[in-house]
Design a protein around this motif. Structure first.
Motif, PDB file in Angstrom:
ATOM      1  N   GLN A  20       0.833  -1.204   0.000  1.00 40.84           N
ATOM      2  CA  GLN A  20       0.000   0.000   0.000  1.00 40.84           C
ATOM      3  C   GLN A  20       0.869   1.256   0.000  1.00 40.84           C
ATOM      4  N   PRO A  21       0.338   2.362  -0.500  1.00 43.39           N
ATOM      5  CA  PRO A  21       1.084   3.629  -0.429  1.00 43.39           C
ATOM      6  C   PRO A  21       1.516   3.925   1.003  1.00 43.39           C
ATOM      7  N   GLY A  22       2.753   4.370   1.135  1.00 41.81           N
ATOM      8  CA  GLY A  22       3.318   4.628   2.456  1.00 41.81           C
ATOM      9  C   GLY A  22       4.022   3.436   3.062  1.00 41.81           C
ATOM     10  N   GLY A  23       3.870   2.290   2.443  1.00 40.38           N
ATOM     11  CA  GLY A  23       4.474   1.076   2.963  1.00 40.38           C
ATOM     12  C   GLY A  23       5.936   0.919   2.563  1.00 40.38           C
ATOM     13  N   SER A  24       6.490  -0.234   2.937  1.00 36.13           N
ATOM     14  CA  SER A  24       7.900  -0.510   2.691  1.00 36.13           C
ATOM     15  C   SER A  24       8.095  -1.887   2.060  1.00 36.13           C
ATOM     16  N   ARG A  40      13.956   8.367   0.643  1.00 33.58           N
ATOM     17  CA  ARG A  40      12.982   7.286   0.835  1.00 33.58           C
ATOM     18  C   ARG A  40      13.604   5.911   0.657  1.00 33.58           C
ATOM     19  N   ASN A  58      11.142   2.765   1.452  1.00 34.32           N
ATOM     20  CA  ASN A  58      10.172   3.249   2.421  1.00 34.32           C
ATOM     21  C   ASN A  58       9.309   4.338   1.802  1.00 34.32           C
ATOM     22  N   SER A  59       8.200   4.630   2.454  1.00 36.05           N
ATOM     23  CA  SER A  59       7.281   5.680   1.991  1.00 36.05           C
ATOM     24  C   SER A  59       6.970   5.512   0.508  1.00 36.05           C
ATOM     25  N   LYS A  76       5.273   5.148  -3.071  1.00 36.66           N
ATOM     26  CA  LYS A  76       4.221   5.891  -3.748  1.00 36.66           C
ATOM     27  C   LYS A  76       3.742   5.083  -4.957  1.00 36.66           C
ATOM     28  N   VAL A  83       2.635  -0.559  -6.067  1.00 31.74           N
ATOM     29  CA  VAL A  83       2.197   0.251  -4.932  1.00 31.74           C
ATOM     30  C   VAL A  83       0.773   0.707  -5.227  1.00 31.74           C
TER      31      VAL A  83
END
Length: 121
Positions: free
Chosen positions: A13-17, A66, A83-84, A86, A119
């Motif tokens: 998901q967006p914001g995931g790693s 990121r 990370n983070s 998009k 993502v």
């Protein structure tokens, strides 16, 4: 023969790693530069990040702050911590290695088979 074997892609998901790994198989002594490129549908392959055997790194502006690239020279493995994430990071990510010194001599650049990173919510 030397091959690059990638792992770690997937859906996030967006914001995931996510963390990608790429290992060079075979009797490898040293690899000057390892890194990651990516290619999104309809776009050209682009640099994401590279790292030399001395630890010098280079990042695309779009991922600075990121993504973190690292490597384990003893294992001839390169990692990409993302990370983070998009939606615009969605692409096939390719591992890259340049100037590979192995039991058979010196190999020019090699590419991995690619791993999909998606993502999406």
């Amino acid at each position: 023969q030397v091959q690059l074997v990638e792992s770690g892609g997937g859906l996030v998901q967006p914001g995931g790693s996510l963390r990608l790994s790429c290992a060079a198989s075979g009797s490898v002594f040293d690899i000057t530069t390892m890194g990651w490129y990516r290619q999104a549908p309809g776009k050209q392959r682009e640099l994401v990040a590279t790292i030399t055997n001395r630890g010098r790194t280079n990042y695309a502006d779009s991922v600075k702050g990121r993504f973190t690239i690292s490597r384990d020279n003893a294992k001839n493995t390169v990692y990409l911590q993302m990370n983070s994430l998009k939606p615009e990071d969605t692409a096939v990510y390719y591992c890259y290695a340049d100037e590979i010194r192995y039991s058979g001599g010196l190999s020019p650049n090699l590419w991995g088979q690619g791993t999909q990173v998606t993502v999406s919510a």
